[in-house]
Motif scaffolding. Structure first.
Motif, PDB file in Angstrom:
ATOM      1  N   PHE A 135      -9.990  14.290  -8.184  1.00 47.02           N
ATOM      2  CA  PHE A 135      -9.270  13.635  -8.074  1.00 47.02           C
ATOM      3  C   PHE A 135      -8.630  12.737  -8.025  1.00 47.02           C
ATOM      4  N   ALA A 136      -7.409  13.572  -9.250  1.00 38.25           N
ATOM      5  CA  ALA A 136      -6.110  12.844  -9.874  1.00 38.25           C
ATOM      6  C   ALA A 136      -5.117  13.924  -8.564  1.00 38.25           C
ATOM      7  N   ASN A 137      -5.470  15.143  -8.263  1.00 35.53           N
ATOM      8  CA  ASN A 137      -5.094  15.734  -7.473  1.00 35.53           C
ATOM      9  C   ASN A 137      -5.068  15.197  -6.186  1.00 35.53           C
ATOM     10  N   ILE A 138      -6.215  14.953  -5.501  1.00 37.76           N
ATOM     11  CA  ILE A 138      -6.168  13.178  -4.503  1.00 37.76           C
ATOM     12  C   ILE A 138      -5.115  12.236  -4.414  1.00 37.76           C
ATOM     13  N   PHE A 183      -0.300  24.441 -10.747  1.00 36.35           N
ATOM     14  CA  PHE A 183      -0.905  24.887 -11.555  1.00 36.35           C
ATOM     15  C   PHE A 183      -0.290  23.813 -12.392  1.00 36.35           C
ATOM     16  N   THR A 184       0.600  22.669 -13.013  1.00 37.51           N
ATOM     17  CA  THR A 184       1.054  22.557 -13.324  1.00 37.51           C
ATOM     18  C   THR A 184      -0.030  21.138 -14.035  1.00 37.51           C
ATOM     19  N   LEU A 185      -0.691  20.204 -13.034  1.00 33.03           N
ATOM     20  CA  LEU A 185      -1.734  19.051 -13.039  1.00 33.03           C
ATOM     21  C   LEU A 185      -3.032  20.319 -13.314  1.00 33.03           C
ATOM     22  N   ILE A 186      -3.281  20.986 -12.938  1.00 30.46           N
ATOM     23  CA  ILE A 186      -4.455  21.748 -13.720  1.00 30.46           C
ATOM     24  C   ILE A 186      -4.263  22.279 -15.286  1.00 30.46           C
ATOM     25  N   TYR A 187      -3.363  22.903 -15.552  1.00 27.59           N
ATOM     26  CA  TYR A 187      -3.078  23.665 -17.264  1.00 27.59           C
ATOM     27  C   TYR A 187      -2.933  21.689 -17.938  1.00 27.59           C
ATOM     28  N   VAL A 188      -2.235  20.974 -17.807  1.00 32.17           N
ATOM     29  CA  VAL A 188      -1.704  19.779 -18.648  1.00 32.17           C
ATOM     30  C   VAL A 188      -3.257  18.971 -18.443  1.00 32.17           C
ATOM     31  N   VAL A 189      -4.192  19.140 -18.004  1.00 30.54           N
ATOM     32  CA  VAL A 189      -5.338  17.904 -17.695  1.00 30.54           C
ATOM     33  C   VAL A 189      -6.408  18.494 -18.610  1.00 30.54           C
ATOM     34  N   PRO A 223       8.103  13.178 -11.326  1.00 29.17           N
ATOM     35  CA  PRO A 223       8.045  14.285 -10.922  1.00 29.17           C
ATOM     36  C   PRO A 223       6.303  15.015 -11.959  1.00 29.17           C
ATOM     37  N   GLU A 224       5.823  16.633 -11.588  1.00 28.50           N
ATOM     38  CA  GLU A 224       4.389  16.610 -11.200  1.00 28.50           C
ATOM     39  C   GLU A 224       4.065  16.736 -13.221  1.00 28.50           C
ATOM     40  N   ILE A 225       4.744  16.724 -13.979  1.00 28.32           N
ATOM     41  CA  ILE A 225       3.996  16.973 -15.027  1.00 28.32           C
ATOM     42  C   ILE A 225       3.470  14.982 -15.686  1.00 28.32           C
ATOM     43  N   VAL A 226       4.336  14.578 -15.052  1.00 28.12           N
ATOM     44  CA  VAL A 226       4.358  13.098 -15.416  1.00 28.12           C
ATOM     45  C   VAL A 226       2.924  12.311 -14.743  1.00 28.12           C
ATOM     46  N   ALA A 227       2.763  12.792 -13.521  1.00 27.80           N
ATOM     47  CA  ALA A 227       1.661  12.556 -13.075  1.00 27.80           C
ATOM     48  C   ALA A 227       0.638  13.232 -13.503  1.00 27.80           C
ATOM     49  N   ALA A 228       0.548  14.588 -14.406  1.00 28.52           N
ATOM     50  CA  ALA A 228      -0.458  15.273 -14.793  1.00 28.52           C
ATOM     51  C   ALA A 228      -0.403  14.920 -16.098  1.00 28.52           C
ATOM     52  N   PHE A 229       0.073  14.218 -17.396  1.00 28.49           N
ATOM     53  CA  PHE A 229       0.242  13.079 -18.183  1.00 28.49           C
ATOM     54  C   PHE A 229      -0.819  12.165 -17.770  1.00 28.49           C
ATOM     55  N   VAL A 239       0.893  -1.365  -0.520  1.00 29.67           N
ATOM     56  CA  VAL A 239      -0.281   0.188  -0.048  1.00 29.67           C
ATOM     57  C   VAL A 239       1.078   1.105   0.373  1.00 29.67           C
ATOM     58  N   GLY A 240       1.987   1.273   0.857  1.00 36.31           N
ATOM     59  CA  GLY A 240       2.990   2.519   1.094  1.00 36.31           C
ATOM     60  C   GLY A 240       3.231   2.840  -0.641  1.00 36.31           C
ATOM     61  N   THR A 241       4.520   1.648  -0.946  1.00 34.83           N
ATOM     62  CA  THR A 241       4.906   1.977  -2.206  1.00 34.83           C
ATOM     63  C   THR A 241       3.273   2.047  -3.503  1.00 34.83           C
ATOM     64  N   CYS A 242       2.211   1.884  -3.662  1.00 35.71           N
ATOM     65  CA  CYS A 242       1.543   2.077  -4.650  1.00 35.71           C
ATOM     66  C   CYS A 242       1.118   3.797  -3.990  1.00 35.71           C
ATOM     67  N   VAL A 243       1.308   4.115  -2.678  1.00 34.27           N
ATOM     68  CA  VAL A 243       0.305   5.643  -2.755  1.00 34.27           C
ATOM     69  C   VAL A 243       1.575   6.480  -2.836  1.00 34.27           C
ATOM     70  N   VAL A 244       2.734   6.199  -2.237  1.00 29.96           N
ATOM     71  CA  VAL A 244       3.818   7.109  -2.332  1.00 29.96           C
ATOM     72  C   VAL A 244       3.978   7.233  -4.089  1.00 29.96           C
ATOM     73  N   ALA A 245       4.446   5.794  -4.680  1.00 32.87           N
ATOM     74  CA  ALA A 245       4.890   6.260  -6.131  1.00 32.87           C
ATOM     75  C   ALA A 245       3.995   7.493  -6.637  1.00 32.87           C
ATOM     76  N   ALA A 246       2.933   7.825  -6.816  1.00 30.23           N
ATOM     77  CA  ALA A 246       2.412   8.987  -7.302  1.00 30.23           C
ATOM     78  C   ALA A 246       3.380  10.288  -7.529  1.00 30.23           C
ATOM     79  N   TRP A 247       3.088  10.381  -5.129  1.00 34.71           N
ATOM     80  CA  TRP A 247       3.928  11.383  -5.155  1.00 34.71           C
ATOM     81  C   TRP A 247       5.439  11.492  -5.673  1.00 34.71           C
ATOM     82  N   VAL A 248       6.334  10.517  -5.496  1.00 32.63           N
ATOM     83  CA  VAL A 248       7.189  11.141  -6.467  1.00 32.63           C
ATOM     84  C   VAL A 248       7.125  11.364  -6.975  1.00 32.63           C
TER      85      VAL A 248
END
Length: 289
Positions: free
Chosen positions: A160-163, A227-233, A117-123, A106-115
């Protein structure tokens, strides 16, 4: 005595100097720029003129400003204060009781999204929510109709994406806080007949309330400037349906070339963040007293 205190403060001077140069300097320059007609090109880019409060007067009469302010409030409330905060606490509680294998997965799955890069998470979020994306592919297998999430429910998709993106931060904060709760107290409550919800409400939450306030302050400030998450999505669309204050500031400054007006919006965001910070700090002091 005063000499000793002064000597003890000397090692802090380099850090204070760096903060003044790289934090205080840009803030002061932003305040100054918001009172000018600075532009991206043309004569106003070379020699901006002082126009006083004109940018702020224009902002107060701009119909887009209250709309963006409301969307920013919804985004911060839904994705940070409620989403990341509550889900992070729930995951920390679950991982505290789970075995090591489950906690590690669980920890690995949750932390993976956080680590990421924001641009990658946004895509990744865009690929998940767009019309032919993974979400509609999964719901299609269940026979549900296709929903264009980024067009019909853009703010819901962003929340939901930011959560997903930021819950790990709250989870790790609460894991550290829960580890500081003495196990003898919860064991005593269990012996006295307190159930899980009662222990959480009357023992655990009161003992980690300072961590809750600190976490709320940090995630609120982080989400306010997203900014990045909203602008990309969504890029603020469709038809400004997801144009939060950071997107509005960017559009005014770099798409329409009005640097002074965009800076005024950024200053308003800075003041909103300062208000939240002061409120949370006062909350922490009151609880300590």
């Amino acid at each position: 005595m005063r000499l000793r205190q002064t000597v003890r403060l000397l090692p802090l001077l380099p850090a204070v100097a760096l903060l003044l140069v790289f934090l205080g300097g840009p803030i002061l320059w932003a305040f100054y720029g918001s009172f000018t007609d600075a532009g991206l090109t043309g004569a106003s880019a070379r020699n901006p003129e002082w126009i006083g409060l004109d940018n702020y007067a224009t902002l107060l009469t701009d119909p887009q400003f209250p709309h963006s302010l409301w969307l920013t409030f919804l985004f911060v409330l839904g994705s940070a204060v409620i989403g990341q905060n509550c889900l992070g606490l729930a995951l920390a509680l679950v991982m505290q009781r789970a075995n090591r294998v489950v906690a590690a997965i669980v920890g690995t799955c949750v932390v993976a999204a956080w680590v990421l890069p924001e641009i990658v998470a946004a895509f990744i979020a865009y690929a998940f929510f767009f019309r032919d994306g993974m979400l509609n592919q999964l719901t299609g297998l269940a026979g549900l109709p296709v929903v264009d999430w980024l067009y019909e429910y853009p703010m819901l998709a962003l929340v939901f994406a930011n959560i997903w993106r930021g819950t790990a931060f709250s989870m790790m904060n609460y894991q550290a806080a829960l580890n500081d709760v003495p196990p003898e107290i919860t064991e005593s409550a269990t012996i006295d007949g307190a159930g899980g919800i009662q222990r959480l409400r009357f023992i655990t939450l009161p003992m980690i309330k300072s961590s809750i306030a600190t976490n709320l302050m940090l995630i609120t400030l982080l989400t306010l400037g997203t900014f990045t998450l909203i602008y990309v999505v969504t890029s603020g669309g469709p038809l400004n349906a997801s144009t939060t204050l950071p997107i509005m500031a960017y559009e005014q400054a770099f798409q329409y070339g009005d640097i002074g007006y965009g800076t005024a919006i950024a200053v308003v965001m800075l003041l909103i963040g300062a208000v939240f910070s002061i409120a949370y700090i006062r909350m922490l002091r009151e609880r300590k007293d």
